[in-house]
Design an enzyme around this catalytic site. Structure first.
Site, PDB file in Angstrom:
ATOM      1  N   HIS A   1      -0.303   3.360  11.830  1.00 29.70           N
ATOM      2  CA  HIS A   1       0.975   4.141  11.314  1.00 29.70           C
ATOM      3  C   HIS A   1       1.006   5.234  12.641  1.00 29.70           C
ATOM      4  CE1 HIS A   1      -2.491   5.602   9.308  1.00 29.70           C
ATOM      5  NE2 HIS A   1      -2.029   6.875   9.287  1.00 29.70           N
TER       6      HIS A   1
ATOM      7  N   HIS B   1       0.648  -1.069   0.197  1.00 32.65           N
ATOM      8  CA  HIS B   1      -0.187   0.061  -0.001  1.00 32.65           C
ATOM      9  C   HIS B   1       0.824   1.319   0.015  1.00 32.65           C
ATOM     10  CE1 HIS B   1      -3.922   1.898   1.338  1.00 32.65           C
ATOM     11  NE2 HIS B   1      -3.086   2.871   1.891  1.00 32.65           N
TER      12      HIS B   1
ATOM     13  N   HIS C   1      -2.547   5.129  15.004  1.00 29.27           N
ATOM     14  CA  HIS C   1      -4.001   5.022  14.463  1.00 29.27           C
ATOM     15  C   HIS C   1      -3.746   4.157  13.277  1.00 29.27           C
ATOM     16  CE1 HIS C   1      -2.310   8.598  12.303  1.00 29.27           C
ATOM     17  NE2 HIS C   1      -3.179   8.177  11.461  1.00 29.27           N
TER      18      HIS C   1
ATOM     19  N   HIS D   1      -6.254  12.774  13.666  1.00 25.85           N
ATOM     20  CA  HIS D   1      -5.178  11.975  14.313  1.00 25.85           C
ATOM     21  C   HIS D   1      -3.996  12.942  14.129  1.00 25.85           C
ATOM     22  CE1 HIS D   1      -7.994   8.809  12.679  1.00 25.85           C
ATOM     23  NE2 HIS D   1      -8.059   8.757  13.799  1.00 25.85           N
TER      24      HIS D   1
ATOM     25  N   GLU E   1      -3.340  14.731  10.887  1.00 24.93           N
ATOM     26  CA  GLU E   1      -4.153  14.407   9.919  1.00 24.93           C
ATOM     27  C   GLU E   1      -5.852  14.727  10.393  1.00 24.93           C
ATOM     28  OE1 GLU E   1      -3.700  10.320   9.329  1.00 24.93           O
ATOM     29  OE2 GLU E   1      -1.358  10.731   9.112  1.00 24.93           O
TER      30      GLU E   1
HETATM   31 FE   FE2 Z   1      -3.266   8.330   9.292  1.00 25.10          FE
END
Ligand code: FE2
Length: 439
Positions: free
Chosen positions: A335, A292, A371, A365, A341
């Protein structure tokens, strides 16, 4: 009294545009003739310092019925208790945590785009022109003979419900959900609710303007393409009526009364102008075999901070796309980032949070707070058969900044904060028991 209602747009991002609402109103071959056609006044609106490098230098020349000095009088300070600017750090509020909100409800009282602005987070410092603020607007009525400009910020508008018209000095922009608008710092406008009630997300950028990201090895195409940005053609109002202009300046709000509409630019040319963009024209690029990529692959716009590659703000879009990666955990991985964010859901279902993050909802976050997928999303993505799958009915976005985001009293105490959001990770199990081959 005369008005123009031309609804046309010119394609391109940051182009050197030229447009006139009346024939020959735009001088050719020069900016400041001794006398302008129709008795117009020439005026330059600068978005960057005069000496900014050519690639970043932005300004527009306006040919207007009155110069802008006639569009303000004596200023009076006014209260705008729900619209906060950074730094707005309340010592009783904890910004450290993973937060999620249900959609901000409409007020019992009528609100317009300005009075209905509710600040969710602030980051950086408005006075040093770094950082940003995030807001929700809830608008049920149009501004009538009322105008606004922000000296503090460029404003990115992401509608989630309802349709808005931005009647600006440089032309008219209509937007609806799945579109965005960018209003440059200093531009005067009035906001009409074309279809209400209207709610959406706003990123107020205190720093350098949003730009298209470099595509690197992706090459010359995909992601957001410049031609899909639309800048309005000139449109003006010649309206002599008592009007109110509200100005946001260094985090404070001021009001001034004038006796005409300030939207009186008959012709203009330059590269400092508002625009709209249809998010459905964003061409996502992603993983076609395994793993990803970082979410930066979905960056629509980026506002630089001065440190190369470290954005003051990235505007990132998670839209419909195909998932085809093999032997891969397909949702975003767990991560912990230096960037902060704030996400919003425009419509549909977000793959890492199938429940609880609903259209109109927001999540935060913050810097160095871990998260990732909730327990059901993890189990599903770990065990699902990996066939080619279309992620449909989904459009969420992220305002990501290098600066920590602080909650406001409104977002911490009044807004519908989900008190149990952190529980979404409760059901994640320890699977490890030291046995080789366990998966
Ligand atoms: Fe994130």
């Amino acid at each position: 009294m005369a008005e123009t209602h031309t609804m046309k747009y010119m394609p391109g991002f940051g182009n050197d545009f030229e447009t006139e609402a009346l024939p020959n109103a735009l001088p050719q071959g020069m900016n400041s003739p001794q006398k302008c056609e129709y008795g117009l006044y020439a005026e330059q609106l600068s978005g960057t310092a005069f000496t900014a490098p050519r690639g970043q230098n932005e300004r527009s020349w306006c040919y207007r019925i009155r110069p802008s000095v006639k569009h303000t009088g004596k200023f009076q300070k006014i209260g705008m208790p729900y619209w906060k600017s950074a730094p707005c750090i309340d010592e009783d509020i904890i910004s450290l945590g993973q937060y999620r909100w249900d959609p901000i409800p409409y007020s019992e009282h009528e609100t317009n785009f300005i009075s209905g602005m509710r600040t969710i987070t602030t980051a950086g410092d408005v006075n040093t022109q770094v950082g940003m603020a995030t807001h929700i607007y809830i608008a049920t009525k149009s501004m009538v003979n009322e105008y606004f400009y922000s000296a503090d910020s460029e404003i990115l508008v992401v509608p989630q419900e309802g349709r808005l018209r931005f009647a600006t000095e440089l032309g008219i922009i209509d937007i609806e959900p799945k579109e965005i608008a960018i209003l440059p710092r200093g531009l005067v406008y009035r906001v009409e609710v074309l279809e209400g009630p209207a709610r959406g997300f706003v990123c107020e950028n205190y720093g350098q303007k949003f730009d298209l990201p470099n595509r690197g090895p992706i090459g010359a195409n995909c992601l957001a393409n410049p031609r899909d940005f639309k800048t309005p053609v000139a449109a003006f109002e010649d309206k002599d009526v008592a009007s109110k202009v509200t100005v946001k300046w260094c985090g404070q709000f001021h009001e001034t009364m004038i006796n005409h509409s300030p939207l009186d630019v008959v012709a203009w040319h330059g590269n400092y102008a508002p625009c709209k963009y249809d998010l459905r024209t964003f061409s996502p690029v992603g993983s076609i075999l395994f793993d990803h990529p970082d979410p930066s692959i979905f960056t629509v716009l980026t506002a630089p901070s001065g440190i190369e590659g470290t954005a003051n703000i990235d505007f990132v879009l998670f839209r419909e796309r195909w998932m085809v990666a093999e032997n891969t955990f397909r949702p975003p991985w767990y991560h912990k980032n230096i960037m902060s964010e704030l996400m919003g859901n425009i419509y549909g279902v977000y793959d890492a949070k199938p429940d609880g993050f609903i259209p109109g909802g927001i999540s935060l976050h913050n810097m160095m707070l871990p998260h990732g997928p909730d327990a059901p999303a993890f189990e599903h993505a770990s065990n699902d058969k990996l066939i080619a799958e279309k992620l449909d009915n989904t459009m969420s976005f992220m305002f990501e900044t290098r600066f920590p985001q602080h909650l406001t009293p409104f977002s911490a105490l009044e807004a519908p904060l989900q008190s149990t959001y952190q529980n979404c990770w409760d059901a994640i199990e320890k699977k490890f028991d030291g046995t080789p081959g366990t998966k």
